[in-house]
Design an enzyme around this catalytic site. Structure first.
Site, PDB file in Angstrom:
ATOM      1  N   HIS A 124       0.847  -1.089  -0.021  1.00  0.00           N
ATOM      2  CA  HIS A 124       0.225  -0.209  -0.128  1.00  0.00           C
ATOM      3  C   HIS A 124       0.752   1.328  -0.101  1.00  0.00           C
ATOM      4  CE1 HIS A 124      -3.963  -1.991   0.482  1.00  0.00           C
ATOM      5  NE2 HIS A 124      -3.436  -2.955   0.873  1.00  0.00           N
ATOM      6  N   THR A 125       1.870   1.316  -0.612  1.00  0.00           N
ATOM      7  CA  THR A 125       2.940   2.455  -0.834  1.00  0.00           C
ATOM      8  C   THR A 125       2.864   2.767  -2.218  1.00  0.00           C
ATOM      9  OG1 THR A 125       4.744   0.793  -0.874  1.00  0.00           O
ATOM     10  CG2 THR A 125       4.529   1.869   1.058  1.00  0.00           C
TER      11      THR A 125
ATOM     12  N   ALA B 194      -6.075 -14.025  -4.814  1.00  0.00           N
ATOM     13  CA  ALA B 194      -5.322 -14.656  -3.764  1.00  0.00           C
ATOM     14  C   ALA B 194      -4.065 -13.654  -3.515  1.00  0.00           C
ATOM     15  CB  ALA B 194      -4.692 -16.014  -4.428  1.00  0.00           C
TER      16      ALA B 194
ATOM     17  N   LEU C 169      -2.004 -12.386  -5.722  1.00  0.00           N
ATOM     18  CA  LEU C 169      -0.800 -12.674  -6.750  1.00  0.00           C
ATOM     19  C   LEU C 169      -1.007 -12.129  -8.175  1.00  0.00           C
ATOM     20  CD1 LEU C 169      -0.255 -16.434  -5.740  1.00  0.00           C
ATOM     21  CD2 LEU C 169       0.866 -14.301  -4.764  1.00  0.00           C
TER      22      LEU C 169
ATOM     23  N   SER D 235      -3.588 -11.736 -10.034  1.00  0.00           N
ATOM     24  CA  SER D 235      -3.965 -12.194 -11.582  1.00  0.00           C
ATOM     25  C   SER D 235      -4.727 -11.458 -12.582  1.00  0.00           C
ATOM     26  CB  SER D 235      -5.285 -13.285 -10.954  1.00  0.00           C
ATOM     27  OG  SER D 235      -6.264 -12.666 -10.240  1.00  0.00           O
TER      28      SER D 235
ATOM     29  N   ASP E 151       1.722  -3.805  -9.585  1.00  0.00           N
ATOM     30  CA  ASP E 151       1.513  -5.130 -10.240  1.00  0.00           C
ATOM     31  C   ASP E 151       1.564  -5.147 -11.650  1.00  0.00           C
ATOM     32  OD1 ASP E 151       0.636  -5.359  -7.624  1.00  0.00           O
ATOM     33  OD2 ASP E 151      -1.613  -5.714  -8.101  1.00  0.00           O
TER      34      ASP E 151
ATOM     35  N   TYR F 114     -10.196  -2.197   0.180  1.00  0.00           N
ATOM     36  CA  TYR F 114      -8.962  -1.897  -0.454  1.00  0.00           C
ATOM     37  C   TYR F 114      -9.301  -0.262  -0.770  1.00  0.00           C
ATOM     38  CZ  TYR F 114      -5.138  -1.234  -3.771  1.00  0.00           C
ATOM     39  OH  TYR F 114      -3.988  -0.693  -4.295  1.00  0.00           O
TER      40      TYR F 114
HETATM   41  C1  GLA Z   1      -2.929  -4.490  -4.926  1.00  0.00           C
HETATM   42  C2  GLA Z   1      -2.859  -3.458  -5.828  1.00  0.00           C
HETATM   43  C3  GLA Z   1      -1.290  -2.895  -5.881  1.00  0.00           C
HETATM   44  C4  GLA Z   1      -0.778  -2.677  -4.276  1.00  0.00           C
HETATM   45  C5  GLA Z   1      -1.161  -3.862  -3.417  1.00  0.00           C
HETATM   46  C6  GLA Z   1      -1.038  -3.235  -1.833  1.00  0.00           C
HETATM   47  O1  GLA Z   1      -2.298  -5.414  -5.363  1.00  0.00           O
HETATM   48  O2  GLA Z   1      -3.118  -3.641  -6.978  1.00  0.00           O
HETATM   49  O3  GLA Z   1      -1.481  -1.549  -6.760  1.00  0.00           O
HETATM   50  O4  GLA Z   1      -1.607  -1.295  -4.121  1.00  0.00           O
HETATM   51  O5  GLA Z   1      -2.599  -4.197  -3.603  1.00  0.00           O
HETATM   52  O6  GLA Z   1       0.480  -3.041  -1.927  1.00  0.00           O
END
Ligand code: GLA
Length: 385
Positions: A34-35, A122, A124, A126, A171, A220
């Site tokens: 969450h950065t 999960a 990861l 997807s 991601d 989220y």
């Molecule tokens: C999800 C979001 C990312 C990030 C993470 C938390 O994976 O897609 O952008 O914010 O949560 O670090």
């Protein structure tokens, strides 16, 4: 490992055209949670779970997208694409098409077959792996090339604006730029990055709590709004704080008392997590695995207590891992509220570790965890014919 030929054959059978094939990986985040949307630092690695996108052009003005996972095909006219997400798997590829068109890149009619083995919901990534595999496939029909970081930004825009999940860039970026056997330290402001080799004697073990989450809506977005509220309060005192990346623990000591208690905690998590991530990257580079492990445990505690983004099952997995021989560090990875923990484990202990973790987790929760031994992998690429 996915059966590439199976997807090629399925595409050929359904559309009578030999496809071009692309693969984009899922990811595990080693530290920095969450950065990214606070323009801070993250340190993920791409992993050997992937989405394959098989594509061929059409001449009838249609967009036909088949999912082998959902065993379903959707068809739209290129002239009349859905303007909004429908809470359906096809939102992700359609979102990418939308983002390309919004950028002025014309995509001709196509047939697309998608198949993935990144576990869904999960933590990861997807969704990013679907987006990035799709964008590479679509671009191959346009004759245009876009630099990888820009591809990541377009996929993020698809997810933020079209799908409606306010995620950051991590991601999509790692799915584009990951490198085999490396973790990637990303500055989410400048998009500069550094690759750090993961020592060969370290195994990446991912354990799935089997508790699912979804980013579109839900916690989220709530957390993200709290982080933004904390940022506004600090910005009022120090206008150069545009994102929490710009703030320090001293700022929090001075003005944190003006924040509602939950906002203060979320803000503290993000500010301290940024510091931990930069320190963890330096530790990995220096081969100081002890420090890296300590920072991972601290990151988990902060995710659990300040961000309140963990779940009891993930806390149990981290606690069990911390008592096992050969474990360097463990923490909840990804967006939170379920999903997976990441464990860095000395290779020699990995097999016993996995057995013990599986048994211990089942004894504590009654749940059979999926546990994966992963390898840091390359980002998106075209699959050779
Ligand atoms: C999800 C979001 C990312 C990030 C993470 C938390 O994976 O897609 O952008 O914010 O949560 O670090």
């Amino acid at each position: 490992m996915l059966d590439v030929n199976g997807t090629r054959e399925a595409h050929l059978q359904a559309f009578q055209q030999a496809p071009a094939l692309f693969s984009a990986p899922g990811r595990v985040n080693i530290i920095g949670e969450h950065t990214d949307y606070a323009e801070g630092f993250v340190m993920p690695a791409a992993i050997d779970f992937e989405t394959i996108a098989a594509i061929s052009p059409r001449t009838d003005g249609q967009v036909v997208i088949a999912s082998q996972n959902f065993n379903e095909t959707v068809t739209h006219s290129l002239q009349q694409l859905p303007e909004k997400a429908r809470h359906h798997w096809s939102d992700y590829p359609l979102g990418v098409l939308w983002a390309l068109r919004e950028k002025g890149i014309d995509v001709p009619a196509f047939s697309l077959t998608l198949k993935g083995d990144v576990p869904l919901g999960a933590g990861l990534s997807s969704s990013a792996s679907v987006e990035v595999a799709t964008i590479s496939a679509l671009l191959s029909l346009t004759g245009k090339e876009i630099p990888l970081p820009e591809m990541a930004q377009l996929c993020r825009r698809a997810e933020n604006v079209y799908v409606g999940a306010s995620t950051g860039i991590m991601d999509q970026f790692i799915a584009c730029c990951g490198k085999e056997n490396h973790a990637l330290l990303l500055d989410c402001r400048s998009l500069d990055y550094k690759l750090a080799p993961i020592p060969a004697n370290i195994a990446i073990v991912i354990s799935n709590t089997m508790v699912k989450h979804s980013h579109a809506g839900g916690e989220y977005n709530t957390r993200r709004a709290e982080v933004e509220e904390g940022t506004r309060i600090l910005h009022a005192h120090r206008p150069e704080i545009k994102f929490l990346r710009d703030a320090t623990v001293d700022d929090l000591a001075k003005w944190g008392s003006e924040m509602p208690p939950d906002v203060l905690k979320r803000t503290r998590h993000v500010i301290t997590e940024d510091d931990r991530t930069v320190a963890a990257a330096a530790a990995l580079e220096a081969g100081d695995l002890k420090t890296l492990g300590r920072l991972m445990y601290e990151a988990h505690a902060s995710y659990r207590d300040d961000f309140e983004g963990s779940c009891p099952e993930a806390d149990i997995l981290v606690d069990l891992a911390s008592k096992e021989a050969g474990v360097i560090g463990a923490r909840l990875t990804g967006g939170g509220f379920g999903g997976c923990t990441v464990n860095l484990v000395e290779e020699a202990h990995a097999t016993t570790f996995i057995e013990n973790l599986r048994k211990g987790y089942h004894a504590a929760t009654g749940i059979s965890a999926d546990i994966y031994r992963c390898h840091a992998s390359d980002g998106v690429h075209r699959i050779a014919e």
